[in-house]
Scaffold this motif. Structure first.
Motif, PDB file in Angstrom:
ATOM      1  N   ALA A  35       0.834  -1.204   0.000  1.00 40.47           N
ATOM      2  CA  ALA A  35       0.000   0.000   0.000  1.00 40.47           C
ATOM      3  C   ALA A  35       0.871   1.257   0.000  1.00 40.47           C
ATOM      4  N   ASP A  36       1.950   1.243   0.797  1.00 47.40           N
ATOM      5  CA  ASP A  36       2.844   2.402   0.831  1.00 47.40           C
ATOM      6  C   ASP A  36       3.569   2.578  -0.504  1.00 47.40           C
TER       7      ASP A  36
ATOM      8  N   ASP B 198       2.337   1.777  -3.409  1.00 47.95           N
ATOM      9  CA  ASP B 198       1.345   2.353  -4.322  1.00 47.95           C
ATOM     10  C   ASP B 198       1.234   3.862  -4.128  1.00 47.95           C
ATOM     11  N   ALA B 199       1.467   4.319  -2.896  1.00 46.17           N
ATOM     12  CA  ALA B 199       1.381   5.748  -2.598  1.00 46.17           C
ATOM     13  C   ALA B 199       2.658   6.500  -2.984  1.00 46.17           C
ATOM     14  N   ARG B 200       3.701   5.739  -3.326  1.00 45.58           N
ATOM     15  CA  ARG B 200       4.978   6.367  -3.708  1.00 45.58           C
ATOM     16  C   ARG B 200       5.452   5.785  -5.041  1.00 45.58           C
ATOM     17  N   PRO B 201       4.722   6.010  -6.111  1.00 44.57           N
ATOM     18  CA  PRO B 201       5.067   5.404  -7.406  1.00 44.57           C
ATOM     19  C   PRO B 201       6.415   5.860  -7.940  1.00 44.57           C
TER      20      PRO B 201
END
Length: 239
Positions: A164-165, A167-170
């Protein structure tokens, strides 16, 4: 599953293990292994297995079912029976050269900060393909900056991030064609440098050296046009 000993210690050259299965193709599955399985552009390891009354050469290691790692014999030969304890030994020189080149390619992606569309590692060279509209202009400057990062002797460490993290930092994912391995809830990150001296942080499942100075001197190889916006950059050991 096969416990990947190389994940905790990329410098581990030998280990005992138990044979847990044979594959229909003649491969060997162990309960734990020092052999890195082919993936992410890095070749599978080669080496040797030995047990009371037998031995065989391993040509490569590949991913099997689930989390299994399959060791592929160099030639057809009788396999150690399931349940046998074996001693596994890496072709360390080859693996270590893969570790050096793999880490150097991370540095190349720092020097050339473009999306990565492909890559490959060998024992004497490596290459990355970049989503780059124009070929890089100054070869000498690229080579000099690459070797300057090597000479900084930066530590190479690992960390973990949740899916999830990530995905938040592509911006952490530099590869455009290959996604980081998922399915376990977390993703391994490889960090080069620390604090203000950090130069790179990206998902990677391969093996790397502990410090950049261990890579040694590098030289730039071919710069090739592989499409409208695809440039291939090769690096080699300067020895």
């Amino acid at each position: 599953m096969t416990e990947p000993l190389f994940r905790d210690d990329a410098y581990l050259r030998e280990a005992e293990a138990r044979v847990t299965a044979h594959t229909p193709e003649g491969g060997i599955v162990l309960d734990r292994t020092v052999f890195y399985a082919k993936g992410g552009g890095q070749p599978g390891d080669s080496g040797r297995l030995a047990w009371p009354g037998g031995a065989l050469e391993i040509a490569t290691a590949v991913k099997g079912d689930g989390d299994d790692i399959v060791l592929v014999p160099a030639e057809p030969t009788p396999l150690p029976p399931v349940g046998t304890m074996v001693q596994q030994t890496l072709d360390w020189d080859r693996r270590h050269r893969h570790m050096r080149i793999h880490t150097a390619l991370h540095l190349l992606s720092v020097v050339l900060p473009y999306g990565v569309t492909g890559g490959a590692i060998a024992a004497d060279r490596g290459r990355l393909d970049f989503n780059m509209p124009e070929a890089p202009g100054d070869r000498d400057a690229i080579e000099a900056r690459l070797n300057a990062l090597v000479d900084l002797d930066l530590p190479v460490t690992e960390d973990w991030i949740t899916e999830a993290d990530l995905d938040a930092r592509p911006e952490l994912v530099k590869t455009m064609s290959v996604s980081p391995p998922r399915g376990q809830g977390r993703v391994r990150l490889v960090r080069i440098g620390h604090g203000d001296a950090q130069v790179d942080l990206q998902p990677c499942g391969g093996t790397h050296v502990a410090r950049t100075a261990e890579i040694g001197a590098l030289k730039l190889g071919k710069l090739e046009n592989k499409g409208k916006q695809n440039r291939r950059v090769t690096i080699l050991f300067d020895d």
